[in-house]
Design an enzyme around this catalytic site. Structure first.
Site, mmCIF file in Angstrom:
data_model
loop_
_atom_site.group_PDB
_atom_site.id
_atom_site.type_symbol
_atom_site.label_atom_id
_atom_site.label_comp_id
_atom_site.label_asym_id
_atom_site.label_seq_id
_atom_site.Cartn_x
_atom_site.Cartn_y
_atom_site.Cartn_z
ATOM 1 N N ILE A 14 -35.756 13.025 -5.191
ATOM 2 C CA ILE A 14 -34.791 13.247 -4.185
ATOM 3 C C ILE A 14 -33.958 14.287 -4.363
ATOM 4 O O ILE A 14 -33.402 14.869 -3.188
ATOM 5 C CB ILE A 14 -34.002 11.713 -3.892
ATOM 6 C CG1 ILE A 14 -33.232 11.537 -2.648
ATOM 7 C CG2 ILE A 14 -32.998 11.725 -5.077
ATOM 8 C CD1 ILE A 14 -34.185 11.844 -1.511
ATOM 9 N N SER A 36 -30.512 17.095 -16.639
ATOM 10 C CA SER A 36 -31.810 16.575 -16.452
ATOM 11 C C SER A 36 -32.430 16.668 -17.866
ATOM 12 O O SER A 36 -32.415 17.663 -18.367
ATOM 13 C CB SER A 36 -32.431 16.786 -15.466
ATOM 14 O OG SER A 36 -33.122 15.955 -14.712
ATOM 15 N N ARG A 37 -32.962 15.472 -18.243
ATOM 16 C CA ARG A 37 -33.968 15.755 -19.477
ATOM 17 C C ARG A 37 -35.007 16.651 -19.422
ATOM 18 O O ARG A 37 -35.382 17.237 -20.321
ATOM 19 C CB ARG A 37 -34.455 14.254 -20.010
ATOM 20 C CG ARG A 37 -33.136 13.351 -20.336
ATOM 21 C CD ARG A 37 -33.620 11.768 -20.044
ATOM 22 N NE ARG A 37 -34.697 11.557 -19.189
ATOM 23 C CZ ARG A 37 -35.353 10.531 -18.901
ATOM 24 N NH1 ARG A 37 -35.409 9.643 -19.801
ATOM 25 N NH2 ARG A 37 -36.021 10.215 -17.671
ATOM 26 N N LYS A 90 -28.331 5.991 -3.563
ATOM 27 C CA LYS A 90 -28.426 4.506 -2.984
ATOM 28 C C LYS A 90 -29.639 3.869 -4.107
ATOM 29 O O LYS A 90 -30.696 4.733 -4.403
ATOM 30 C CB LYS A 90 -28.904 4.331 -1.716
ATOM 31 C CG LYS A 90 -29.980 5.027 -1.238
ATOM 32 C CD LYS A 90 -31.633 4.422 -1.200
ATOM 33 C CE LYS A 90 -32.066 3.474 -1.525
ATOM 34 N NZ LYS A 90 -33.762 3.699 -1.641
ATOM 35 N N ASP A 168 -36.358 -1.252 -2.890
ATOM 36 C CA ASP A 168 -35.970 0.236 -2.792
ATOM 37 C C ASP A 168 -35.907 0.810 -1.496
ATOM 38 O O ASP A 168 -34.696 1.152 -0.971
ATOM 39 C CB ASP A 168 -36.613 0.903 -3.956
ATOM 40 C CG ASP A 168 -36.257 2.433 -3.729
ATOM 41 O OD1 ASP A 168 -35.410 2.655 -4.799
ATOM 42 O OD2 ASP A 168 -36.812 3.245 -3.210
HETATM 43 P P1 NAP Z 1 -37.496 10.088 -9.755
HETATM 44 O O1 NAP Z 1 -37.947 11.362 -9.368
HETATM 45 O O2 NAP Z 1 -38.652 9.185 -10.476
HETATM 46 O O3 NAP Z 1 -36.273 10.085 -10.617
HETATM 47 C C1 NAP Z 1 -35.340 11.192 -10.541
HETATM 48 C C2 NAP Z 1 -34.895 11.763 -11.947
HETATM 49 O O4 NAP Z 1 -34.281 10.918 -12.762
HETATM 50 C C3 NAP Z 1 -36.165 12.048 -12.795
HETATM 51 O O5 NAP Z 1 -36.723 13.077 -12.550
HETATM 52 C C4 NAP Z 1 -35.549 12.095 -14.011
HETATM 53 O O6 NAP Z 1 -35.265 13.131 -14.484
HETATM 54 C C5 NAP Z 1 -34.365 11.142 -14.069
HETATM 55 N N1 NAP Z 1 -34.613 9.930 -14.849
HETATM 56 C C6 NAP Z 1 -35.689 9.004 -14.804
HETATM 57 N N2 NAP Z 1 -35.637 7.998 -15.628
HETATM 58 C C7 NAP Z 1 -34.249 8.284 -16.272
HETATM 59 C C8 NAP Z 1 -33.928 7.679 -17.441
HETATM 60 N N3 NAP Z 1 -34.545 6.657 -17.946
HETATM 61 N N4 NAP Z 1 -32.648 7.970 -17.610
HETATM 62 C C9 NAP Z 1 -32.047 9.117 -17.093
HETATM 63 N N5 NAP Z 1 -32.821 9.717 -15.982
HETATM 64 C C10 NAP Z 1 -33.746 9.315 -15.739
HETATM 65 O O7 NAP Z 1 -36.813 9.312 -8.371
HETATM 66 P P2 NAP Z 1 -36.185 9.522 -7.253
HETATM 67 O O8 NAP Z 1 -37.687 9.316 -6.120
HETATM 68 O O9 NAP Z 1 -35.622 10.869 -7.126
HETATM 69 O O10 NAP Z 1 -35.274 8.389 -6.918
HETATM 70 C C11 NAP Z 1 -34.183 8.530 -7.625
HETATM 71 C C12 NAP Z 1 -33.171 7.663 -6.714
HETATM 72 O O11 NAP Z 1 -32.752 8.089 -5.439
HETATM 73 C C13 NAP Z 1 -33.467 6.314 -6.399
HETATM 74 O O12 NAP Z 1 -32.383 5.558 -6.608
HETATM 75 C C14 NAP Z 1 -33.846 6.210 -4.965
HETATM 76 O O13 NAP Z 1 -33.992 4.999 -4.517
HETATM 77 C C15 NAP Z 1 -33.168 7.202 -4.356
HETATM 78 N N6 NAP Z 1 -33.857 7.765 -3.190
HETATM 79 C C16 NAP Z 1 -35.050 8.335 -3.331
HETATM 80 C C17 NAP Z 1 -35.674 8.525 -2.317
HETATM 81 C C18 NAP Z 1 -37.067 9.084 -2.218
HETATM 82 O O14 NAP Z 1 -37.868 9.437 -1.269
HETATM 83 N N7 NAP Z 1 -37.918 9.273 -3.446
HETATM 84 C C19 NAP Z 1 -35.061 8.586 -1.081
HETATM 85 C C20 NAP Z 1 -33.952 8.262 -0.891
HETATM 86 C C21 NAP Z 1 -33.131 7.758 -2.168
HETATM 87 P P3 NAP Z 1 -35.302 13.781 -16.061
HETATM 88 O O15 NAP Z 1 -36.431 13.227 -16.708
HETATM 89 O O16 NAP Z 1 -35.316 15.457 -15.895
HETATM 90 O O17 NAP Z 1 -34.045 13.287 -16.703
#
Ligand code: NAP
Length: 308
Positions: A14, A36-37, A90, A168
Site C-alpha cells: 500500500i 522499513s526492515r 486502516k 481486512d
Molecule cells: P504488506 O505489503 O504485507 O506490508 C507492508 C509492510 O509492512 C511490509 O512490506 C513490511 O515491510 C512491513 N511489515 C510486515 N510485517 C511487519 C512486522 N512484523 N513488523 C513491522 N513491519 C512489518 O501489507 P499492505 O498490503 O501494504 O497492507 C498494510 C496495511 O495497509 C494493512 O493494514 C492493510 O489493511 C492496509 N491497506 C492495504 C491495501 C492493499 O491494497 N494492499 C489497501 C488499503 C489499505 P518491511 O519488511 O520492509 O519492514
C-alpha cells in the site's frame, strides 16, 4: 507554511501503490525518509528502524504507518512520544484499546492522530450520504466478495490472529456504512467461517439493525473468483440507491450519477495536512468496533483449509 516533513514506515504494497504517489502530488508534504526492515524508497534516506530514522533525521514532523495492524501500535506509540504527527493506515490498530490509548497520548503530546478510512473518500460516498440524510433507508444490503488469492497473495499476517482475515477488506464496507447511515447500527447476530488451518475468517455474514429497526445485511467472502463485488444497496421511499465497486460508481433509482475521478489517497493526504495545520485529530473507531463486535458475538464455523 513550510511543507510537513513526512516519513513512511513499513514500505510494502500500500505504501508503494498509494502513499508514495499521493505524497508526491501534495505540496503540503515533503517525503524525507523511510523506515522499513526490508523495503526502501528511492531518492530519500532509508533506515531499518524508526528509532534510527528519528535519531538521524530530527526534522521529521509526521509519519505514515503502513505496516500490518498487529504491528502498528508500538510504532505509533514511539512516534507520538517523539512528538510526531501520525497517519494510521486502516484498520487503526489490532484492538480498540490500543487506538484509545493512542488517542489519549496524542492529545497529551499535542500532536495530530489520523485514523484513515480510505473508502470513505470514494467518489460516490458523500452523495450517497446526503441522499440518505433526506431519504431514510428502509433496508441496506452489503455484498463485499473478492478473491483473496488475487488481492492478498502470500500475506501471512492477514491470516494470523489480529490480521482480520476477510474483515481486512470488509472493514472498508463498514467504514462507508458507518459514514453514510443516518442512524447508528448494531450487530444482532453474525456467522464467521474460519478455514480450519487459519486464525482469521475467510467469510462472514452479519445481521445488523439500527435502533429504529432498519435491517442491514452484510455478506463478506474471500472465495469469489470471476467478477468481484463491492456493492452497497439501500432501499428508500425515493427508490434504490446503489454504491458499486467500493463506492466509485453510484446509481439512484436506476439513474447513473456523474462522479469525480477516484482520488481516495490524495484526499486522505489533504485531510491529514488539514489536521496537522489545525492541530486536530480524527480517530473514528466505529468500523473497527463493528469488527470487534462480530468477533464477540459471531458463531464460528470451521470450513476447508485454505492454501495460497
Ligand atoms: P504488506 O505489503 O504485507 O506490508 C507492508 C509492510 O509492512 C511490509 O512490506 C513490511 O515491510 C512491513 N511489515 C510486515 N510485517 C511487519 C512486522 N512484523 N513488523 C513491522 N513491519 C512489518 O501489507 P499492505 O498490503 O501494504 O497492507 C498494510 C496495511 O495497509 C494493512 O493494514 C492493510 O489493511 C492496509 N491497506 C492495504 C491495501 C492493499 O491494497 N494492499 C489497501 C488499503 C489499505 P518491511 O519488511 O520492509 O519492514
Amino acid at each position: 507554511m513550510p511543507p510537513i516533513h513526512l516519513a513512511i514506515v513499513g514500505v510494502g504494497k500500500i505504501a508503494r501503490d498509494q502513499h508514495l504517489p499521493s505524497i508526491a502530488g501534495n505540496a503540503d508534504f515533503k517525503l524525507v525518509a523511510a523506515a522499513s526492515r526490508n523495503g526502501t524508497v528511492d531518492g530519500i534516506a532509508n533506515f531499518t528502524s524508526m528509532k534510527a530514522m528519528f535519531d538521524s533525521t530530527p526534522s521529521i514532523d509526521a509519519v505514515s504507518l503502513c505496516m500490518p495492524p498487529q504491528f502498528r501500535y508500538d510504532a505509533a506509540y514511539e512516534a507520538i512520544l517523539a512528538g510526531k504527527h501520525v497517519f494510521l493506515e486502516k484498520p487503526p490498530g489490532a484492538t480498540l484499546s490500543e487506538v484509545e490509548s493512542l488517542t489519549s497520548l496524542a492529545n497529551e503530546k499535542g500532536v495530530s492522530l489520523f485514523a484513515s478510512w480510505h473508502s470513505r473518500y470514494a467518489p460516490g460516498v458523500e452523495t450517497a450520504k446526503s441522499f440518505l440524510r433526506t431519504n431514510v433507508p428502509q433496508s441496506v444490503h452489503i455484498v463485499w466478495k473478492e478473491d483473496v488469492r488475487h488481492w492478498h497473495p502470500n500475506q501471512d499476517w492477514i491470516w494470523q490472529a489480529g490480521g482480520l482475515g476477510v474483515f481486512d477488506p470488509g472493514i472498508n464496507a463498514l467504514s462507508i456504512l458507518t459514514h453514510i447511515m443516518p442512524a447508528p447500527v448494531f450487530i444482532r447476530s453474525a456467522t464467521l467461517e474460519f478455514p480450519e488451518n487459519r486464525q482469521a475468517p475467510i467469510a462472514a455474514d452479519l445481521k445488523m439493525t439500527s435502533a429504529n429497526g432498519i435491517p442491514v445485511h452484510v455478506e463478506l467472502d474471500w472465495r469469489q473468483t470471476g467478477k468481484q463485488t463491492w456493492d452497497i444497496v439501500a432501499e428508500t421511499s425515493a427508490g434504490q440507491i446503489v454504491l458499486m465497486d467500493g463506492g466509485s460508481k453510484l446509481t439512484i433509482d436506476g439513474k447513473a450519477i456523474s462522479l469525480p475521478a477516484e482520488a481516495e489517497y490524495p484526499e486522505l493526504y489533504r485531510r491529514f495536512a488539514d489536521l496537522v495545520k489545525n492541530k486536530q485529530s480524527d480517530v473514528d473507531i466505529a468500523p473497527l468496533r463493528h469488527v470487534a463486535d462480530a468477533f464477540l458475538t459471531g458463531e464460528r464455523i470451521f470450513v476447508e483449509p485454505f492454501h495460497d
